[in-house]
Design a protein around this motif. Structure first.
Motif, PDB file in Angstrom:
ATOM      1  N   ASP A  37       0.801  -1.216   0.000  1.00 47.10           N
ATOM      2  CA  ASP A  37       0.000   0.000   0.000  1.00 47.10           C
ATOM      3  C   ASP A  37       0.838   1.272   0.000  1.00 47.10           C
ATOM      4  O   ASP A  37       0.386   2.307  -0.482  1.00 47.10           O
ATOM      5  CB  ASP A  37      -0.939   0.011   1.212  1.00 47.10           C
ATOM      6  CG  ASP A  37      -2.132  -0.914   1.027  1.00 47.10           C
ATOM      7  OD1 ASP A  37      -2.384  -1.317  -0.121  1.00 47.10           O
ATOM      8  OD2 ASP A  37      -2.802  -1.236   2.023  1.00 47.10           O
ATOM      9  N   GLY A  98      -6.018   1.367   5.675  1.00 44.44           N
ATOM     10  CA  GLY A  98      -6.665   0.742   4.531  1.00 44.44           C
ATOM     11  C   GLY A  98      -7.648   1.672   3.846  1.00 44.44           C
ATOM     12  O   GLY A  98      -7.704   1.741   2.610  1.00 44.44           O
ATOM     13  N   ALA A 101      -5.642   4.302   1.975  1.00 47.71           N
ATOM     14  CA  ALA A 101      -5.007   3.724   0.791  1.00 47.71           C
ATOM     15  C   ALA A 101      -6.024   3.603  -0.339  1.00 47.71           C
ATOM     16  O   ALA A 101      -5.725   3.900  -1.505  1.00 47.71           O
ATOM     17  CB  ALA A 101      -4.415   2.355   1.130  1.00 47.71           C
ATOM     18  N   TYR A 185      -5.493   1.072  -6.416  1.00 45.39           N
ATOM     19  CA  TYR A 185      -5.573   1.574  -5.042  1.00 45.39           C
ATOM     20  C   TYR A 185      -6.759   0.967  -4.292  1.00 45.39           C
ATOM     21  O   TYR A 185      -6.644   0.598  -3.114  1.00 45.39           O
ATOM     22  CB  TYR A 185      -5.687   3.097  -5.042  1.00 45.39           C
ATOM     23  CG  TYR A 185      -4.418   3.826  -5.396  1.00 45.39           C
ATOM     24  CD1 TYR A 185      -3.233   3.576  -4.709  1.00 45.39           C
ATOM     25  CD2 TYR A 185      -4.401   4.779  -6.419  1.00 45.39           C
ATOM     26  CE1 TYR A 185      -2.064   4.248  -5.038  1.00 45.39           C
ATOM     27  CE2 TYR A 185      -3.235   5.448  -6.749  1.00 45.39           C
ATOM     28  CZ  TYR A 185      -2.074   5.178  -6.061  1.00 45.39           C
ATOM     29  OH  TYR A 185      -0.919   5.837  -6.385  1.00 45.39           O
ATOM     30  N   GLU A 188      -6.054  -2.973  -3.664  1.00 46.01           N
ATOM     31  CA  GLU A 188      -4.917  -3.279  -2.797  1.00 46.01           C
ATOM     32  C   GLU A 188      -5.058  -2.664  -1.410  1.00 46.01           C
ATOM     33  O   GLU A 188      -4.376  -3.085  -0.468  1.00 46.01           O
ATOM     34  CB  GLU A 188      -3.618  -2.819  -3.458  1.00 46.01           C
ATOM     35  CG  GLU A 188      -3.289  -3.637  -4.702  1.00 46.01           C
ATOM     36  CD  GLU A 188      -2.002  -3.250  -5.396  1.00 46.01           C
ATOM     37  OE1 GLU A 188      -1.591  -3.952  -6.341  1.00 46.01           O
ATOM     38  OE2 GLU A 188      -1.380  -2.245  -4.989  1.00 46.01           O
ATOM     39  N   GLY A 189      -5.944  -1.683  -1.236  1.00 47.27           N
ATOM     40  CA  GLY A 189      -6.145  -1.091   0.085  1.00 47.27           C
ATOM     41  C   GLY A 189      -7.149  -1.847   0.940  1.00 47.27           C
ATOM     42  O   GLY A 189      -7.097  -1.791   2.176  1.00 47.27           O
TER      43      GLY A 189
END
Length: 452
Positions: A37, A98, A101, A185, A188-189
């Motif tokens: 991240d 998270g 991100a 983004y 993957e967050g």
């Protein structure tokens, strides 16, 4: 006929083995997510910069501001973990990081990009030093470089797997009206948020609270940790004492020099590879994965060797020297021979990633208790300033010269200086003998080697 019998493991050995299998897999997965991240921005740079009209300097500033937020809140975050325990504090870190991100998908210009990177740094602040401190509560000194080596292995693996993953996600450009970098983004967050919800149920704060250890194993492990703490080089366990300790500041600046290389390579490697040839995004991501795959092969072996010999400063100095040589080679061959440049970048990755665990194990052994939380936080906070300096400096030099070569050579110089400073400072301090090579006789009573 003779019968070969094996000696049953002691309660301490059994407890350490169980702790490794119970704690390390989860922590490594969390660090994999963290590293992905914070570094996936490097893969988004080209398409994101084109969409948002970002210069290399603006991108470098935004990427680096993560570490300013991280640095400012790292020590308070470690104090919070010491106060509230690992389960609740790591969950507190995971969920907002998270969400932020994922929120990077919706930046609209250089200002919003810089702001959200700064906030992401604040949210993630303290995760790495919190884990290093957490390991001091679970593993005796003689085990820590090897344990940290397993943990650090998540860095090159995150880049190795994250490179093609990010490249594949970038190919989702146009799906549901979103750019590929936005999908990257968002996807993957999300895992950080999900793990934040379950971590309180999976982690145990201290050995004394571990129901999955037998009573004699809990006692043996707690006794070993307590025994180590009585022999740390500082007898002052106060939180503020570590912040005033000259050795902690020295290790902090050594860590800064090492981090310059780590994040300089991580943020700009996709751009460096882009100068080697005309690659599609996914093809480039596969090439980017090569140095990380090579570097990952050596982390555990070198970390265990550092533990076995006790010569951790020597191992760090050698690793950083190798990294500097690799970056120098890449800088001078970037546009001449892509094959030699890739071999040089792989050498740099080997040096950078094998240096981390022995470096951190030295600084983590200076203190115990609240002072350890402060000292580890300080080393990480100052070190992460390097995470700001390297992308900003490389970005500025790239805009100035039109190539990443000058930035690569700057990073190589920083690593070479850090290698020499580590050898001079950490390798010749007599207190390193007592703090970094504790309990050697428990492994082999005949061993007398100490920190070189």
């Amino acid at each position: 006929m003779s019968t070969i019998t094996s000696t049953p493991p002691t309660a301490l050995q059994s407890a350490i083995r169980k702790a490794r299998w119970r704690i390390l897999p989860l922590i490594c997965v969390l660090y994999f997510i963290a590293y992905l991240d914070r570094n996936n921005v490097g893969f988004a740079r080209e398409s994101m910069s084109a969409e948002l009209d970002l210069t290399a300097s603006a991108f470098g500033l935004g990427a680096g501001l993560f570490f300013i937020g991280y640095t400012l809140f790292e020590i308070p975050s470690n104090a919070g973990m010491h106060r509230f325990g690992a389960r609740r504090w790591i969950a507190r870190i995971l969920i907002p990081w998270g969400l932020l991100a994922m929120g990077t998908a919706f930046v609209v210009d250089d200002t919003s990009f810089a702001v959200i990177r700064f906030l992401l740094g604040i949210a993630e602040a303290g995760f790495f030093p919190a884990v290093v401190f957490y390991f001091t509560l679970w593993f005796p000194v003689r085990e820590r470089a090897a344990v940290l080596g397993v943990f650090v292995l998540a860095q090159p693996i995150a880049n190795m797997i994250g490179a093609p993953l990010s490249g594949a996600l970038l190919e989702l450009d146009g799906v549901a009206g979103l750019h590929g970098w936005q999908w990257m983004y968002l996807i993957e967050g999300a895992p950080a948020v999900l793990f934040g919800l379950v971590v309180p149920f999976l982690l145990t704060d201290r050995p004394s609270a571990a129901r999955w250890l037998a009573p004699d194993e809990r006692v043996a492990l707690e006794t070993a940790i307590t025994d180590d703490n009585t022999r740390v080089t500082s007898k002052n366990h106060n939180f503020l004492a570590a912040l005033k300790d000259g050795r902690a500041w020295a290790y902090a600046f050594l860590n800064l020099g090492m981090v310059l290389g780590i994040y300089g390579l991580a943020f700009w490697l996709p751009s460096i590879v882009g100068e080697m040839g005309d690659f599609e995004p996914f093809q480039r991501s596969l090439v980017v994965a090569i140095p990380y795959a090579v570097g990952a092969c050596f982390v555990l072996w070198w970390s265990r060797r550092a533990d076995r010999t006790g010569k951790r400063a020597w191992h760090v100095a050698v690793s950083l020297s190798v990294a500097a040589i690799g970056l120098l080679g890449a800088g001078f061959t970037l546009t001449v021979s892509p094959v030699i440049a890739m071999a040089s970048l792989s050498l740099a990755a080997i040096g950078i990633y094998t240096a981390i665990a022995p470096m951190l194990s030295m600084s983590a052994s200076l203190f115990s208790g609240a002072a350890a939380a402060a000292g580890i936080g300080l080393v990480g906070a100052v070190g992460n300033v390097g995470g700001f300096i390297s992308p900003v400096a490389v970005g500025w030099l790239t805009d100035l010269t039109g190539s990443t070569q000058a930035g690569i050579l700057l990073l190589a110089s920083a690593l070479a200086i850090t290698a020499f400073a580590t050898w001079r400072f950490a390798g010749r301090r007599p207190e390193g003998d007592t703090s970094l090579a504790l309990n050697k006789t428990e492994i082999d009573p005949t061993r007398t080697d100490t920190e070189a």
